[in-house]
Design a protein around this motif. Structure first.
Motif, PDB file in Angstrom:
ATOM      1  N   UNK A  72      17.919  32.368 -27.180  1.00 10.39           N
ATOM      2  CA  UNK A  72      16.620  32.974 -26.889  1.00 10.39           C
ATOM      3  C   UNK A  72      15.535  31.947 -26.602  1.00 10.39           C
ATOM      4  N   UNK A  73      15.702  30.713 -27.104  1.00 17.06           N
ATOM      5  CA  UNK A  73      14.689  29.677 -26.871  1.00 17.06           C
ATOM      6  C   UNK A  73      14.496  29.459 -25.381  1.00 17.06           C
ATOM      7  N   UNK A  74      15.560  29.619 -24.624  1.00 21.81           N
ATOM      8  CA  UNK A  74      15.483  29.354 -23.186  1.00 21.81           C
ATOM      9  C   UNK A  74      15.399  30.632 -22.371  1.00 21.81           C
ATOM     10  N   UNK A  75      15.162  31.744 -23.038  1.00 16.56           N
ATOM     11  CA  UNK A  75      15.281  33.031 -22.355  1.00 16.56           C
ATOM     12  C   UNK A  75      13.934  33.583 -21.935  1.00 16.56           C
ATOM     13  N   UNK A  76      13.656  33.544 -20.637  1.00 19.19           N
ATOM     14  CA  UNK A  76      12.451  34.158 -20.065  1.00 19.19           C
ATOM     15  C   UNK A  76      11.180  33.833 -20.833  1.00 19.19           C
ATOM     16  N   UNK A  77      11.071  32.571 -21.254  1.00  9.78           N
ATOM     17  CA  UNK A  77       9.847  32.119 -21.904  1.00  9.78           C
ATOM     18  C   UNK A  77       9.663  32.606 -23.333  1.00  9.78           C
ATOM     19  N   UNK A  81      14.239  31.143 -31.865  1.00 14.01           N
ATOM     20  CA  UNK A  81      15.680  31.337 -32.083  1.00 14.01           C
ATOM     21  C   UNK A  81      15.985  32.784 -32.422  1.00 14.01           C
ATOM     22  N   UNK A  82      15.138  33.377 -33.250  1.00 14.32           N
ATOM     23  CA  UNK A  82      15.372  34.726 -33.758  1.00 14.32           C
ATOM     24  C   UNK A  82      14.344  35.698 -33.204  1.00 14.32           C
ATOM     25  N   UNK A  83      14.724  36.966 -33.174  1.00 18.61           N
ATOM     26  CA  UNK A  83      13.746  38.046 -33.141  1.00 18.61           C
ATOM     27  C   UNK A  83      13.755  38.640 -34.545  1.00 18.61           C
ATOM     28  N   UNK A  84      12.570  38.779 -35.148  1.00 15.90           N
ATOM     29  CA  UNK A  84      12.481  39.376 -36.483  1.00 15.90           C
ATOM     30  C   UNK A  84      11.506  40.547 -36.385  1.00 15.90           C
ATOM     31  N   UNK A  85      12.022  41.719 -36.662  1.00 10.82           N
ATOM     32  CA  UNK A  85      11.299  42.966 -36.375  1.00 10.82           C
ATOM     33  C   UNK A  85      11.172  43.804 -37.641  1.00 10.82           C
ATOM     34  N   UNK A  86      10.054  43.624 -38.364  1.00 11.83           N
ATOM     35  CA  UNK A  86       9.859  44.366 -39.604  1.00 11.83           C
ATOM     36  C   UNK A  86       9.299  45.777 -39.384  1.00 11.83           C
ATOM     37  N   UNK A  89       8.172  47.644 -36.188  1.00 10.93           N
ATOM     38  CA  UNK A  89       8.567  46.870 -35.004  1.00 10.93           C
ATOM     39  C   UNK A  89       9.989  47.275 -34.629  1.00 10.93           C
ATOM     40  N   UNK A  90      10.162  47.694 -33.384  1.00  6.00           N
ATOM     41  CA  UNK A  90      11.458  48.208 -32.918  1.00  6.00           C
ATOM     42  C   UNK A  90      12.399  47.053 -32.599  1.00  6.00           C
ATOM     43  N   UNK A  91      11.883  46.052 -31.880  1.00  7.36           N
ATOM     44  CA  UNK A  91      12.697  44.894 -31.503  1.00  7.36           C
ATOM     45  C   UNK A  91      11.790  43.814 -30.948  1.00  7.36           C
ATOM     46  N   UNK A  92      12.368  42.611 -30.753  1.00 10.98           N
ATOM     47  CA  UNK A  92      11.684  41.481 -30.130  1.00 10.98           C
ATOM     48  C   UNK A  92      10.442  41.038 -30.898  1.00 10.98           C
ATOM     49  N   UNK A  93      10.443  41.229 -32.218  1.00  8.99           N
ATOM     50  CA  UNK A  93       9.366  40.681 -33.037  1.00  8.99           C
ATOM     51  C   UNK A  93       9.428  39.154 -33.006  1.00  8.99           C
ATOM     52  N   UNK A  94       8.282  38.541 -32.768  1.00 12.51           N
ATOM     53  CA  UNK A  94       8.214  37.077 -32.634  1.00 12.51           C
ATOM     54  C   UNK A  94       7.977  36.458 -34.013  1.00 12.51           C
ATOM     55  N   UNK A 228       5.865  51.103 -27.624  1.00  8.43           N
ATOM     56  CA  UNK A 228       4.950  50.375 -26.733  1.00  8.43           C
ATOM     57  C   UNK A 228       5.112  48.885 -26.997  1.00  8.43           C
ATOM     58  N   UNK A 229       4.758  48.096 -25.984  1.00  7.93           N
ATOM     59  CA  UNK A 229       4.877  46.639 -26.081  1.00  7.93           C
ATOM     60  C   UNK A 229       3.484  46.073 -26.380  1.00  7.93           C
ATOM     61  N   UNK A 230       3.398  45.207 -27.382  1.00  6.24           N
ATOM     62  CA  UNK A 230       2.099  44.620 -27.726  1.00  6.24           C
ATOM     63  C   UNK A 230       1.664  43.586 -26.682  1.00  6.24           C
ATOM     64  N   UNK A 231       0.419  43.125 -26.838  1.00  8.60           N
ATOM     65  CA  UNK A 231      -0.195  42.233 -25.839  1.00  8.60           C
ATOM     66  C   UNK A 231       0.543  40.905 -25.707  1.00  8.60           C
ATOM     67  N   UNK A 232       1.366  40.535 -26.711  1.00 13.19           N
ATOM     68  CA  UNK A 232       2.131  39.278 -26.584  1.00 13.19           C
ATOM     69  C   UNK A 232       3.236  39.386 -25.540  1.00 13.19           C
ATOM     70  N   UNK A 233       3.454  40.591 -25.022  1.00 10.29           N
ATOM     71  CA  UNK A 233       4.460  40.773 -23.970  1.00 10.29           C
ATOM     72  C   UNK A 233       5.881  40.965 -24.476  1.00 10.29           C
ATOM     73  N   UNK A 234       6.099  40.843 -25.785  1.00 11.00           N
ATOM     74  CA  UNK A 234       7.443  40.969 -26.359  1.00 11.00           C
ATOM     75  C   UNK A 234       7.552  42.076 -27.400  1.00 11.00           C
ATOM     76  N   UNK A 235       6.681  42.022 -28.418  1.00 11.01           N
ATOM     77  CA  UNK A 235       6.850  42.867 -29.594  1.00 11.01           C
ATOM     78  C   UNK A 235       6.820  44.344 -29.227  1.00 11.01           C
ATOM     79  N   UNK A 236       7.926  45.037 -29.482  1.00 12.26           N
ATOM     80  CA  UNK A 236       7.986  46.482 -29.236  1.00 12.26           C
ATOM     81  C   UNK A 236       7.807  47.205 -30.563  1.00 12.26           C
TER      82      UNK A 236
END
Ligand code: MF3
Ligand code: CO
Ligand code: CO
Length: 272
Positions: A72-77, A81-86, A89-94, A228-236
């Motif tokens: 993930x470090x090299x994946x689309x910016x 290493x991890x996505x952590x989604x508490x 958060x559905x997925x892609x938590x930074x 919905x996706x937050x303003x960081x562009x990742x966090x769903x």
């Protein structure tokens, strides 16, 4: 997981689905085992007060120490290493400075790349201290949903059978299946064809064949399915702020079912 096709710039759905050989199975065993061991390693560190950035650091060092790369470090910016989604958060938590707290539920998702380029992609739910009964129930439903999806995997079955097995179970439990993200083909490509929707109709869609590799990674909400996706562009996150859970295996279709590449060698896939 990846965005479902209508929102994805590089459509995967029409791409041909790779059929892998014995060497591919061997590569995925190595990748899947390391990803699973990384999540095993994190278990004792998931405690009230730990920051998600600290967990990310532990995972990165573990992967590099095993001569592999965090995909993930090299994946689309993305950059971690991890996505952590508490919680909601559905997925892609930074990963960040916010500490996990007693009562949180959190998904941790890791993808490693091992020698030869094979990707091991898996996620689990971690319960932080004592959690509310409805949170635990959501997590149990999500694990059972993955089991039911994987039980539908065999040559001759169709993608819709996997989705239907998951959706019918989850909705019978009065939870909902997230539609906006899906599982994906996996191998030397991180997100390949086919798309694995976690809802569907029995008998619909592409027929499964021995040698296909993909993830199954249902996201299940206690409330409504919309995200919905937050303003960081990742966090769903869930639109209604209800709790969400997910778990993920990378598997290969075998002659009579599937092989789970990302099973925990020490039986900790179910972390609780
Ligand atoms: N591991 C996720 C998956 O299950 C993908 C995360 S992509 C990232 O497919 F860039 F957000 F890390
Ligand atoms: Co995935
Ligand atoms: Co993943």
């Amino acid at each position: 997981m990846s965005l479902a096709d209508d929102t994805l710039p590089l459509a995967r759905a029409g791409r041909r689905i790779p059929i892998h050989d014995a060497e591919g199975f061997e590569g995925m065993r190595v990748a899947g085992r390391l990803a699973a061991q990384c999540l095993d390693m994190l278990g004792p560190h998931v405690k009230p007060g730990v920051s998600t950035l600290e967990l990310d650091r532990l995972a990165r060092e573990f992967i590099l120490d095993h001569k592999a790369l965090p995909a993930c470090i090299f994946y689309r910016g993305y950059g971690h290493t991890l996505c952590i989604s508490p919680n909601h958060v559905v997925c892609h938590g930074i990963p960040g400075d916010r500490p996990l707290r007693e009562g949180d539920i959190a998904n941790i998702d890791v993808t490693v790349i091992v020698e030869g380029g094979w990707h091991g992609d898996t996620s689990r739910m971690y319960l932080v201290g004592e959690v509310a009964p409805r949170a635990r129930r959501l997590v149990e439903v999500t694990y059972e949903a993955l089991e039911r999806g994987l039980a539908a995997v065999r040559p001759g079955a169709r993608l819709g059978d996997i989705g239907h097995a998951i959706q019918s179970y989850v909705e019978a439990q009065r939870c909902s299946v997230v539609r906006d993200f899906c599982g994906h083909g996996v191998g030397k490509v991180f997100h390949d064809a086919p798309e694995i929707l976690h809802y569907g109709r029995p008998g619909a869609g592409v027929e499964l064949r021995e040698g296909m590799f993909f993830t199954v990674e249902p996201m299940v909400n206690l409330g409504r399915p919309q995200v919905k996706i937050l303003a960081d562009g990742w966090t769903a996150v869930t639109r209604d702020k209800s709790l969400s859970a997910q778990c993920e295996h990378s598997v290969g279709v075998t002659a009579d079912g599937c092989e789970r590449f990302t099973e925990s060698p020490t039986g900790q896939f179910k972390t609780f």
